[in-house]
Design a protein around this motif. Structure first.
Motif, PDB file in Angstrom:
ATOM      1  N   ALA A   1       0.830  -1.207   0.000  1.00 46.44           N
ATOM      2  CA  ALA A   1       0.000   0.000   0.000  1.00 46.44           C
ATOM      3  C   ALA A   1       0.865   1.258   0.000  1.00 46.44           C
ATOM      4  N   HIS A   2       1.931   1.254   0.772  1.00 51.81           N
ATOM      5  CA  HIS A   2       2.846   2.410   0.807  1.00 51.81           C
ATOM      6  C   HIS A   2       3.484   2.611  -0.568  1.00 51.81           C
ATOM      7  N   ALA A   3       3.953   1.536  -1.173  1.00 47.59           N
ATOM      8  CA  ALA A   3       4.554   1.619  -2.508  1.00 47.59           C
ATOM      9  C   ALA A   3       3.535   2.116  -3.529  1.00 47.59           C
ATOM     10  N   ALA A   4       2.294   1.660  -3.427  1.00 45.17           N
ATOM     11  CA  ALA A   4       1.243   2.093  -4.356  1.00 45.17           C
ATOM     12  C   ALA A   4       0.969   3.591  -4.221  1.00 45.17           C
ATOM     13  N   ARG A   5       0.968   4.083  -2.987  1.00 43.20           N
ATOM     14  CA  ARG A   5       0.771   5.523  -2.780  1.00 43.20           C
ATOM     15  C   ARG A   5       1.916   6.317  -3.415  1.00 43.20           C
ATOM     16  N   LEU A   6       3.132   5.848  -3.246  1.00 44.58           N
ATOM     17  CA  LEU A   6       4.289   6.524  -3.845  1.00 44.58           C
ATOM     18  C   LEU A   6       4.197   6.488  -5.369  1.00 44.58           C
ATOM     19  N   TYR A   7       3.782   5.361  -5.918  1.00 42.37           N
ATOM     20  CA  TYR A   7       3.639   5.199  -7.364  1.00 42.37           C
ATOM     21  C   TYR A   7       2.632   6.208  -7.921  1.00 42.37           C
ATOM     22  N   LYS A   8       1.518   6.359  -7.240  1.00 40.16           N
ATOM     23  CA  LYS A   8       0.460   7.255  -7.713  1.00 40.16           C
ATOM     24  C   LYS A   8       0.828   8.730  -7.543  1.00 40.16           C
ATOM     25  N   ALA A   9       1.629   9.035  -6.536  1.00 33.38           N
ATOM     26  CA  ALA A   9       1.922  10.430  -6.195  1.00 33.38           C
ATOM     27  C   ALA A   9       3.109  11.029  -6.945  1.00 33.38           C
ATOM     28  N   HIS A  10       3.949  10.193  -7.540  1.00 34.43           N
ATOM     29  CA  HIS A  10       5.198  10.696  -8.128  1.00 34.43           C
ATOM     30  C   HIS A  10       5.391  10.184  -9.548  1.00 34.43           C
ATOM     31  N   GLY A  11       6.206  10.892 -10.304  1.00 33.15           N
ATOM     32  CA  GLY A  11       6.569  10.437 -11.647  1.00 33.15           C
ATOM     33  C   GLY A  11       7.420   9.183 -11.567  1.00 33.15           C
ATOM     34  N   MET A  12       7.603   8.549 -12.696  1.00 35.76           N
ATOM     35  CA  MET A  12       8.273   7.252 -12.775  1.00 35.76           C
ATOM     36  C   MET A  12       9.604   7.212 -12.020  1.00 35.76           C
ATOM     37  N   GLU A  13      10.553   8.059 -12.376  1.00 42.13           N
ATOM     38  CA  GLU A  13      11.879   8.001 -11.754  1.00 42.13           C
ATOM     39  C   GLU A  13      11.829   8.350 -10.272  1.00 42.13           C
ATOM     40  N   GLU A  14      11.060   9.355  -9.918  1.00 41.49           N
ATOM     41  CA  GLU A  14      10.974   9.735  -8.503  1.00 41.49           C
ATOM     42  C   GLU A  14      10.302   8.631  -7.693  1.00 41.49           C
ATOM     43  N   ALA A  15       9.270   8.016  -8.255  1.00 43.03           N
ATOM     44  CA  ALA A  15       8.576   6.941  -7.543  1.00 43.03           C
ATOM     45  C   ALA A  15       9.494   5.741  -7.353  1.00 43.03           C
ATOM     46  N   VAL A  16      10.272   5.395  -8.369  1.00 41.10           N
ATOM     47  CA  VAL A  16      11.203   4.262  -8.246  1.00 41.10           C
ATOM     48  C   VAL A  16      12.174   4.516  -7.098  1.00 41.10           C
ATOM     49  N   THR A  17      12.731   5.706  -7.054  1.00 44.55           N
ATOM     50  CA  THR A  17      13.689   6.035  -6.003  1.00 44.55           C
ATOM     51  C   THR A  17      13.025   6.017  -4.633  1.00 44.55           C
ATOM     52  N   LYS A  18      11.836   6.592  -4.525  1.00 44.78           N
ATOM     53  CA  LYS A  18      11.135   6.619  -3.242  1.00 44.78           C
ATOM     54  C   LYS A  18      10.745   5.213  -2.787  1.00 44.78           C
ATOM     55  N   ILE A  19      10.268   4.381  -3.693  1.00 45.42           N
ATOM     56  CA  ILE A  19       9.929   2.998  -3.350  1.00 45.42           C
ATOM     57  C   ILE A  19      11.192   2.253  -2.911  1.00 45.42           C
ATOM     58  N   GLN A  20      12.279   2.471  -3.628  1.00 48.56           N
ATOM     59  CA  GLN A  20      13.541   1.827  -3.267  1.00 48.56           C
ATOM     60  C   GLN A  20      13.971   2.209  -1.855  1.00 48.56           C
ATOM     61  N   VAL A  21      13.976   3.505  -1.566  1.00 45.87           N
ATOM     62  CA  VAL A  21      14.484   4.008  -0.280  1.00 45.87           C
ATOM     63  C   VAL A  21      13.515   3.750   0.874  1.00 45.87           C
ATOM     64  N   GLU A  22      12.222   3.967   0.640  1.00 48.00           N
ATOM     65  CA  GLU A  22      11.251   3.899   1.735  1.00 48.00           C
ATOM     66  C   GLU A  22      10.660   2.508   1.977  1.00 48.00           C
ATOM     67  N   VAL A  23      10.600   1.686   0.932  1.00 46.21           N
ATOM     68  CA  VAL A  23       9.944   0.380   1.070  1.00 46.21           C
ATOM     69  C   VAL A  23      10.923  -0.781   0.927  1.00 46.21           C
ATOM     70  N   ILE A  24      11.730  -0.757  -0.117  1.00 40.49           N
ATOM     71  CA  ILE A  24      12.575  -1.916  -0.424  1.00 40.49           C
ATOM     72  C   ILE A  24      13.804  -1.999   0.475  1.00 40.49           C
ATOM     73  N   GLU A  25      14.612  -0.940   0.514  1.00 39.35           N
ATOM     74  CA  GLU A  25      15.874  -1.000   1.272  1.00 39.35           C
ATOM     75  C   GLU A  25      15.689  -1.379   2.740  1.00 39.35           C
ATOM     76  N   PRO A  26      14.684  -0.830   3.445  1.00 40.55           N
ATOM     77  CA  PRO A  26      14.528  -1.234   4.848  1.00 40.55           C
ATOM     78  C   PRO A  26      14.147  -2.710   5.020  1.00 40.55           C
ATOM     79  N   ASN A  27      13.724  -3.343   3.941  1.00 43.75           N
ATOM     80  CA  ASN A  27      13.246  -4.729   4.006  1.00 43.75           C
ATOM     81  C   ASN A  27      14.074  -5.690   3.155  1.00 43.75           C
ATOM     82  N   MET A  28      15.254  -5.269   2.713  1.00 37.13           N
ATOM     83  CA  MET A  28      16.058  -6.104   1.808  1.00 37.13           C
ATOM     84  C   MET A  28      16.435  -7.452   2.406  1.00 37.13           C
TER      85      MET A  28
END
Length: 73
Positions: free
Chosen positions: A16-43
């Protein structure tokens, strides 16, 4: 090749957090935000679930791909 769905590697809240980031930001910004906020803390958990080390950037792009495919008619 192993077939994996988002719920296989992320919790409902993380998706859900990743989906919100996807909807709120352009492609490159969303990828970076999803990476930093969702993926990296859970790698560690993601790598364990997938059984191998993965690039957080690659996983973020994979998440974006799933969201973009879900939007197509």
């Amino acid at each position: 090749m192993k077939s994996v769905t988002l719920p296989d590697i992320l919790t409902e809240d993380q998706i859900a957090h990743a989906a919100r980031l996807y909807k709120a930001h352009g492609m490159e910004e969303a990828v970076t935000k999803i990476q930093v906020e969702v993926i990296e803390p859970n790698m560690a958990a993601i790598n364990e679930k997938l059984g191998q080390a993965n690039s957080s950037r690659y996983v973020a792009y994979a998440v974006m791909y799933v969201f973009s495919e879900a939007e197509e008619p």
